[in-house]
Design an enzyme around this catalytic site. Sequence first.
Site, PDB file in Angstrom:
ATOM      1  N   SER A 136       0.849  -1.166   0.124  1.00  0.00           N
ATOM      2  CA  SER A 136      -0.170   0.046   0.026  1.00  0.00           C
ATOM      3  C   SER A 136       0.730   1.203  -0.064  1.00  0.00           C
ATOM      4  CB  SER A 136      -0.909   0.180   1.206  1.00  0.00           C
ATOM      5  OG  SER A 136      -0.298  -0.189   2.540  1.00  0.00           O
ATOM      6  N   ASP A 182      -2.625   8.852   7.452  1.00  0.00           N
ATOM      7  CA  ASP A 182      -3.454   7.913   8.194  1.00  0.00           C
ATOM      8  C   ASP A 182      -2.806   6.977   9.163  1.00  0.00           C
ATOM      9  OD1 ASP A 182      -2.611   5.734   6.563  1.00  0.00           O
ATOM     10  OD2 ASP A 182      -4.167   5.502   5.385  1.00  0.00           O
ATOM     11  N   HIS A 212       0.085   5.192   6.696  1.00  0.00           N
ATOM     12  CA  HIS A 212       0.974   5.815   5.711  1.00  0.00           C
ATOM     13  C   HIS A 212       1.187   7.208   5.797  1.00  0.00           C
ATOM     14  CE1 HIS A 212      -2.030   2.241   4.402  1.00  0.00           C
ATOM     15  NE2 HIS A 212      -0.829   1.966   3.801  1.00  0.00           N
TER      16      HIS A 212
END
Length: 364
Positions: A39, A328, A331
């Site tokens: 991600s 977040d 990340h």
Amino acid sequence: MESYLRKWCLVSMWVLLLGLGFKVKAEPQVPCYFIFGDSLVDNGNNNRLSSLARADYFPYGIDFGGPTGRFSNGKTTVDEIAELLGFDNYIPAYSSVSGEQILQGVNYASAAAGIRDETGQQLGQRITFSGQVQNYQNSVAQIVQILGDENSAADYLRRCIYSVGMGSNDYLNNYFMPQYYPTSRQYSPDQYADDLITRYRDQLNALYSYGARKFALVGVGAIGCSPNALAQGSPDGVTCVERLNMPNRIFNNKLKSMVQQLNNEHSDAKFIYVNAYGVFQDLISNPSAYGFRVTNAACCGIGRNGGQLTCLPGQPPCANRDEYVFWDAFHPTDAANTLIARRSYKAESSSDVYPMDISQLAQL
């Protein structure tokens, strides 16, 4: 005399074009850039999957013209590196690339993916590292068709850069989740890192057998310093969780050793190690030097300092995003990604990379 006139005409045309405001396009430093990971660098491959690990909704992409599947408010590290390498466009996701677009490279990364195939399965569908390697092999077959023969494709691919950043989810969504996975009961941190490195090496050798020659291997970041880790395991909400960081450092040390071994084994290739853990620790320990103010809370998320969950659909994020290290619960922000990418591309410290940085790798 004819030669002189020809040169004079060329110089005159160049001056005229510049005077009219035309910019002469510079070629990228490498012909293509292939990206493998999770991600941290996924740019939309999970958008079409049945998965909880998706970022194709607002407020993700708020500073990027809208959500694309990137787990950031803006750019990822590989977006910034693509710019630094001289590409006019960001490298397209495998799920959307078509035709001769493939020649500039492909991003195969998938959120929740790991080196081990079972990693991240509690979140739903994802493209494991072995699946990403298979997708690359499919791409190579297409490149052979476009360029006409295998020799031309091999010559082309050996000049490209291959960025690989795997391992984070093998800890976050495997080893550190005993309620879903038995690995922490089966392996000590040292044994688990050995298992990951063995699997990692096999997949890197598969990439090598399909033409890859310039590898930038990105280490696992300081997982224990994320808002999610702080919310769950830090007594003061500020101090990084050593219980989580220690296994990451063991893996990174073994990854760096593997880089040296692979360079010895493959004389026609070059592997480098990018110390994302060290660079990230710099941002956390000395944020003001890099323009950051908040290191222990997420710009977007809910729960203790935004650390319990990632951004909820439609939830407005913080306004001063460039002052946050974390976007977040897991990340980095665009601002943090940009700094990490720049130090990966052009090292500021001898500890940032080994044995060279990405700018030097590009010139080989």
